[in-house]
Write an enzyme that holds these catalytic residues in place. Structure first.
Site, PDB file in Angstrom:
ATOM      1  N   SER A  96       0.849  -1.199   0.000  1.00  0.00           N
ATOM      2  CA  SER A  96       0.000   0.000   0.000  1.00  0.00           C
ATOM      3  C   SER A  96       0.881   1.245   0.000  1.00  0.00           C
ATOM      4  O   SER A  96       1.662   1.472   0.929  1.00  0.00           O
ATOM      5  CB  SER A  96      -0.903   0.007   1.236  1.00  0.00           C
ATOM      6  OG  SER A  96      -1.468   1.290   1.368  1.00  0.00           O
ATOM      7  N   HIS A 118      -1.354  -0.973  -4.350  1.00  0.00           N
ATOM      8  CA  HIS A 118      -2.623  -0.587  -3.735  1.00  0.00           C
ATOM      9  C   HIS A 118      -2.535   0.905  -3.426  1.00  0.00           C
ATOM     10  O   HIS A 118      -1.664   1.347  -2.678  1.00  0.00           O
ATOM     11  CB  HIS A 118      -2.827  -1.399  -2.456  1.00  0.00           C
ATOM     12  CG  HIS A 118      -4.110  -1.119  -1.748  1.00  0.00           C
ATOM     13  ND1 HIS A 118      -5.322  -1.664  -2.130  1.00  0.00           N
ATOM     14  CD2 HIS A 118      -4.383  -0.345  -0.668  1.00  0.00           C
ATOM     15  CE1 HIS A 118      -6.272  -1.246  -1.315  1.00  0.00           C
ATOM     16  NE2 HIS A 118      -5.733  -0.434  -0.417  1.00  0.00           N
ATOM     17  N   ASP A 130      -4.372   4.126  -1.961  1.00  0.00           N
ATOM     18  CA  ASP A 130      -5.453   4.509  -1.052  1.00  0.00           C
ATOM     19  C   ASP A 130      -5.878   5.949  -1.292  1.00  0.00           C
ATOM     20  O   ASP A 130      -5.112   6.877  -1.045  1.00  0.00           O
ATOM     21  CB  ASP A 130      -4.981   4.371   0.401  1.00  0.00           C
ATOM     22  CG  ASP A 130      -4.969   2.926   0.852  1.00  0.00           C
ATOM     23  OD1 ASP A 130      -5.981   2.240   0.649  1.00  0.00           O
ATOM     24  OD2 ASP A 130      -3.947   2.495   1.414  1.00  0.00           O
ATOM     25  N   MET A 186      -8.450   8.841  -0.124  1.00  0.00           N
ATOM     26  CA  MET A 186      -9.334   9.154   1.011  1.00  0.00           C
ATOM     27  C   MET A 186      -9.918  10.542   0.859  1.00  0.00           C
ATOM     28  O   MET A 186      -9.196  11.473   0.479  1.00  0.00           O
ATOM     29  CB  MET A 186      -8.526   9.162   2.310  1.00  0.00           C
ATOM     30  CG  MET A 186      -7.849   7.869   2.622  1.00  0.00           C
ATOM     31  SD  MET A 186      -6.930   8.060   4.166  1.00  0.00           S
ATOM     32  CE  MET A 186      -6.139   6.454   4.218  1.00  0.00           C
ATOM     33  N   HIS A 203      -8.203   2.086  -4.235  1.00  0.00           N
ATOM     34  CA  HIS A 203      -9.174   1.918  -3.147  1.00  0.00           C
ATOM     35  C   HIS A 203      -9.785   3.270  -2.820  1.00  0.00           C
ATOM     36  O   HIS A 203      -9.128   4.135  -2.250  1.00  0.00           O
ATOM     37  CB  HIS A 203      -8.416   1.322  -1.938  1.00  0.00           C
ATOM     38  CG  HIS A 203      -9.257   1.105  -0.735  1.00  0.00           C
ATOM     39  ND1 HIS A 203      -8.717   0.772   0.492  1.00  0.00           N
ATOM     40  CD2 HIS A 203     -10.602   1.165  -0.543  1.00  0.00           C
ATOM     41  CE1 HIS A 203      -9.689   0.648   1.376  1.00  0.00           C
ATOM     42  NE2 HIS A 203     -10.841   0.886   0.772  1.00  0.00           N
ATOM     43  N   MET A 237     -11.802   5.369  -0.707  1.00  0.00           N
ATOM     44  CA  MET A 237     -12.461   5.597   0.587  1.00  0.00           C
ATOM     45  C   MET A 237     -13.102   6.977   0.501  1.00  0.00           C
ATOM     46  O   MET A 237     -12.598   7.973   1.022  1.00  0.00           O
ATOM     47  CB  MET A 237     -11.419   5.516   1.717  1.00  0.00           C
ATOM     48  CG  MET A 237     -10.948   4.096   1.957  1.00  0.00           C
ATOM     49  SD  MET A 237      -9.451   4.011   2.947  1.00  0.00           S
ATOM     50  CE  MET A 237      -8.244   4.196   1.653  1.00  0.00           C
ATOM     51  N   MET A 281     -12.281  -5.071   4.785  1.00  0.00           N
ATOM     52  CA  MET A 281     -11.352  -4.260   5.576  1.00  0.00           C
ATOM     53  C   MET A 281     -11.074  -4.962   6.904  1.00  0.00           C
ATOM     54  O   MET A 281     -11.992  -5.411   7.597  1.00  0.00           O
ATOM     55  CB  MET A 281     -11.949  -2.873   5.859  1.00  0.00           C
ATOM     56  CG  MET A 281     -12.085  -1.967   4.657  1.00  0.00           C
ATOM     57  SD  MET A 281     -10.552  -1.691   3.748  1.00  0.00           S
ATOM     58  CE  MET A 281      -9.536  -0.841   4.966  1.00  0.00           C
ATOM     59  N   GLY A 299      -8.689   4.733   7.095  1.00  0.00           N
ATOM     60  CA  GLY A 299      -8.276   6.101   7.432  1.00  0.00           C
ATOM     61  C   GLY A 299      -6.785   6.219   7.671  1.00  0.00           C
ATOM     62  O   GLY A 299      -6.190   7.240   7.340  1.00  0.00           O
ATOM     63  N   GLY A 359      -2.817   3.946   7.997  1.00  0.00           N
ATOM     64  CA  GLY A 359      -2.009   2.743   7.990  1.00  0.00           C
ATOM     65  C   GLY A 359      -1.511   2.458   9.400  1.00  0.00           C
ATOM     66  O   GLY A 359      -1.716   3.252  10.325  1.00  0.00           O
ATOM     67  N   GLY A 360      -0.877   1.311   9.562  1.00  0.00           N
ATOM     68  CA  GLY A 360      -0.205   0.993  10.825  1.00  0.00           C
ATOM     69  C   GLY A 360      -1.119   0.579  11.964  1.00  0.00           C
ATOM     70  O   GLY A 360      -0.703   0.572  13.117  1.00  0.00           O
ATOM     71  N   ASP A 371      -7.364  -5.947   3.757  1.00  0.00           N
ATOM     72  CA  ASP A 371      -6.597  -4.694   3.765  1.00  0.00           C
ATOM     73  C   ASP A 371      -6.574  -4.134   5.182  1.00  0.00           C
ATOM     74  O   ASP A 371      -7.622  -3.835   5.745  1.00  0.00           O
ATOM     75  CB  ASP A 371      -7.276  -3.707   2.799  1.00  0.00           C
ATOM     76  CG  ASP A 371      -6.563  -2.359   2.731  1.00  0.00           C
ATOM     77  OD1 ASP A 371      -5.395  -2.271   3.154  1.00  0.00           O
ATOM     78  OD2 ASP A 371      -7.197  -1.411   2.224  1.00  0.00           O
ATOM     79  N   GLY A 372      -5.353  -4.011   5.701  1.00  0.00           N
ATOM     80  CA  GLY A 372      -5.172  -3.376   7.005  1.00  0.00           C
ATOM     81  C   GLY A 372      -4.549  -4.312   8.019  1.00  0.00           C
ATOM     82  O   GLY A 372      -5.086  -5.388   8.286  1.00  0.00           O
ATOM     83  N   GLY A 373      -3.378  -3.931   8.511  1.00  0.00           N
ATOM     84  CA  GLY A 373      -2.736  -4.717   9.568  1.00  0.00           C
ATOM     85  C   GLY A 373      -2.163  -6.045   9.100  1.00  0.00           C
ATOM     86  O   GLY A 373      -1.926  -6.946   9.917  1.00  0.00           O
ATOM     87  N   GLY A 383       0.788  -2.464   3.982  1.00  0.00           N
ATOM     88  CA  GLY A 383       1.410  -1.155   3.873  1.00  0.00           C
ATOM     89  C   GLY A 383       2.641  -1.033   4.730  1.00  0.00           C
ATOM     90  O   GLY A 383       3.772  -1.240   4.287  1.00  0.00           O
ATOM     91  N   SER A 384       2.437  -0.707   6.016  1.00  0.00           N
ATOM     92  CA  SER A 384       3.591  -0.412   6.869  1.00  0.00           C
ATOM     93  C   SER A 384       4.519  -1.610   7.005  1.00  0.00           C
ATOM     94  O   SER A 384       5.745  -1.446   7.017  1.00  0.00           O
ATOM     95  CB  SER A 384       3.131   0.107   8.234  1.00  0.00           C
ATOM     96  OG  SER A 384       1.981  -0.538   8.650  1.00  0.00           O
TER      97      SER A 384
HETATM   98  C1  DX5 Z   1      -6.404   1.975   5.482  1.00  0.00           C
HETATM   99  C2  DX5 Z   1      -5.952   1.680   4.082  1.00  0.00           C
HETATM  100  C3  DX5 Z   1      -4.980   0.545   4.011  1.00  0.00           C
HETATM  101  C4  DX5 Z   1      -3.676   0.829   4.695  1.00  0.00           C
HETATM  102  C5  DX5 Z   1      -2.982  -0.445   5.041  1.00  0.00           C
HETATM  103  O1  DX5 Z   1      -7.250   3.076   5.464  1.00  0.00           O
HETATM  104  O2  DX5 Z   1      -7.046   1.352   3.260  1.00  0.00           O
HETATM  105  O3  DX5 Z   1      -4.749   0.177   2.669  1.00  0.00           O
HETATM  106  O4  DX5 Z   1      -2.817   1.606   3.909  1.00  0.00           O
HETATM  107  O5  DX5 Z   1      -1.839  -0.142   5.776  1.00  0.00           O
HETATM  108  P1  DX5 Z   1      -1.264  -1.128   6.876  1.00  0.00           P
HETATM  109  O6  DX5 Z   1      -0.829  -2.369   6.174  1.00  0.00           O
HETATM  110  O7  DX5 Z   1      -0.133  -0.350   7.466  1.00  0.00           O
HETATM  111  O8  DX5 Z   1      -2.371  -1.408   7.860  1.00  0.00           O
HETATM  112 ZN    ZN Z   2      -6.623   0.390   1.303  1.00  0.00          ZN
END
Ligand code: DX5
Ligand code: ZN
Length: 218
Positions: free
Chosen positions: A8, A33, A35, A37, A67, A69, A138, A143, A145-146, A172-174, A194-195
């Site tokens: 991401s 990916h 993001d 927002m 993505h 959002m 999700m 909103g 990452g991390g 997606d996420g964590g 992502g992170s």
């Molecule tokens: C959250 C995003 C994710 C995010 C994932 O709002 O949609 O794509 O970047 O990041 P990590 O892997 O750090 O949770």
């Molecule tokens: Zn995302």
């Protein structure tokens, strides 16, 4: 099913964005990916269509998974398609007619994916099972990452996988080495990270090891 790993871009170092896009491409990522927002839908702001276009310019062969959002994705799908988005993921929780937005995305020649937030029950997807090209569950509140992976969301992945054995299902996420395995066991075949991936010194080795662990499971 093919396992796909998607870094991401939200977690990249923005001081060297072009290098970070290339780092993901050269690491063997299956897609980027991206993001997008708006602060009505999530408590944050991120990228617009220009960043999708930048990805296309820097790494034209790296698939662009975008993505949205956004509260009104329907007003922006043409701009993102023109910028080079290859899949557009809209949220069930958005403020627009979901059926017509999915149809409009497909009419632009782009894949249409439908996404649900952690608090949304998976059964709401039932009317769209034949309409969306893929689904995104999700595993954090969108909103930022991390955040920590919400394991309770995995039962939704399993619900979808039982109904749709051939369709791409993304989380997606964590996502890290362990939660990627948990997600694949639940039925996901596309993993956004992502992170965890961007903090690696050797992203290529990490993607290769994730892929090896995951392919054993599927
Ligand atoms: C959250 C995003 C994710 C995010 C994932 O709002 O949609 O794509 O970047 O990041 P990590 O892997 O750090 O949770
Ligand atoms: Zn995302």
């Amino acid at each position: 099913m093919k396992i796909e790993i998607l870094p991401s871009l939200l977690a990249a170092d923005y001081a060297k964005l072009a290098d970070e896009i290339l780092r993901a491409a050269n690491a063997g990522a299956d897609a980027m990916h991206i993001d997008i927002m708006d602060p009505h839908f999530v408590p944050n702001l991120s990228f617009g269509p220009d960043i999708v276009a930048l990805c296309k310019r820097i790494a034209p062969n790296l698939y662009r998974n975008t993505h949205l959002m956004m509260s009104r994705p329907d007003l922006y799908i043409e701009k993102f398609a023109a910028a080079g988005a290859e899949t557009l993921q809209i949220h069930y929780e958005a403020d627009c007619d979901i059926h017509s937005c999915l149809r409009a995305i497909k009419a632009l020649g782009v894949k249409a994916a439908l996404t649900i937030n952690p608090e949304t029950p998976v059964e709401v997807l039932r009317p769209y099972l034949k309409e969306a090209d893929e689904f995104l569950v999700m595993t954090v509140h969108p909103g930022y990452g991390g955040q920590k992976f919400i394991s309770e969301c995995l039962s939704k992945v399993t619900w979808l996988r039982e109904k749709l054995p051939q369709i791409d299902i993304m989380v997606d996420g964590g996502v890290n080495g362990q939660t990627a395995i948990d997600s694949a066991r639940a039925g996901a075949n596309q993993l956004v990270s992502g992170s965890f991936l961007f903090k690696q010194d050797d992203m290529k080795a990490q993607i290769a090891s994730m892929r090896a662990n995951l392919e054993e499971l599927i």
